[in-house]
Motif scaffolding. Sequence first.
Motif, mmCIF file in Angstrom:
data_model
loop_
_atom_site.group_PDB
_atom_site.id
_atom_site.type_symbol
_atom_site.label_atom_id
_atom_site.label_comp_id
_atom_site.label_asym_id
_atom_site.label_seq_id
_atom_site.Cartn_x
_atom_site.Cartn_y
_atom_site.Cartn_z
ATOM 1 N N LYS A 213 0.808 -1.217 0.000
ATOM 2 C CA LYS A 213 0.000 0.000 0.000
ATOM 3 C C LYS A 213 0.843 1.270 0.000
ATOM 4 O O LYS A 213 0.415 2.302 -0.513
ATOM 5 N N CYS A 215 3.447 1.777 -1.725
ATOM 6 C CA CYS A 215 3.814 2.032 -3.125
ATOM 7 C C CYS A 215 2.599 2.393 -3.959
ATOM 8 O O CYS A 215 2.700 3.163 -4.905
ATOM 9 N N ASN A 216 1.448 1.820 -3.599
ATOM 10 C CA ASN A 216 0.230 2.034 -4.378
ATOM 11 C C ASN A 216 -0.963 2.167 -3.435
ATOM 12 O O ASN A 216 -1.559 1.173 -3.030
ATOM 13 N N MET A 219 -4.086 0.153 -4.094
ATOM 14 C CA MET A 219 -3.820 -1.267 -4.303
ATOM 15 C C MET A 219 -5.114 -2.091 -4.326
ATOM 16 O O MET A 219 -6.087 -1.796 -3.636
#
Length: 233
Positions: A213, A215-216, A219
């Motif tokens: 999460k 990183c994105n 997600m």
Amino acid sequence: MHRFGTWLTSIGKTMPITVLNAPDVGNPYGCFIDGNFYRAGCDYQHYYATMIGRLTRSNSHRFALEIGGGFGGMAYFLVRDNPDLTYIDMDLPENMALAAFFLLSGCPDKKIALYGEVDLATDDLSQYDAVILPNFAIEEIKDNAIDLCFNSYSLSEMPMATVTNYLAHFNRISSKFIYHINHTTVGSTKADEFAIDYEKFELISRAPAIWGKACNPLMDEYEFLYKAKNLSF
């Protein structure tokens, strides 16, 4: 650090961080905490190894099978902490070579069999800590011979026909659990569309897998746990 935090606030509350130590094999990258080196991804791998160990806990020998075990990071923690369990890794040849190198180098005290060294029809696999096989060998696994079938991310990257084939085998060979983490909105095949045999299994949990999460934030990764209906839990 997000992944470490996720581990620390879950099972890490009951374990020292040193349980994440793993062999320094293959020139890994990671970070140092209090003078100890921790390989990138060890938190995620240890978490799922621990969950598989807990789910399959039994008075008899256990078998866990993974499609797509990568270099063997999760397998290391699983076989290290569960001496009464046989881990079966089924993967593509290149990844089989990586897993064989990592596990044979990092687990010299474990009994590990490679493709061609065992006969799935006649050999007693319980004498091994790990068995590394090509993906097509799943056809030789006997019905209900595995306590838990596991996959992390790779199924949702495959075409529907391939996923359906693997899930047909998961449905056939698993006697207790199917456990996987996969994408639900992106990828070639969405996890909610996996062909689970709902006559045999029931969905116990569908929860966000928040490891990535940081990183994105958007997600779409979910952790799915299915239990055989005839299993008390």
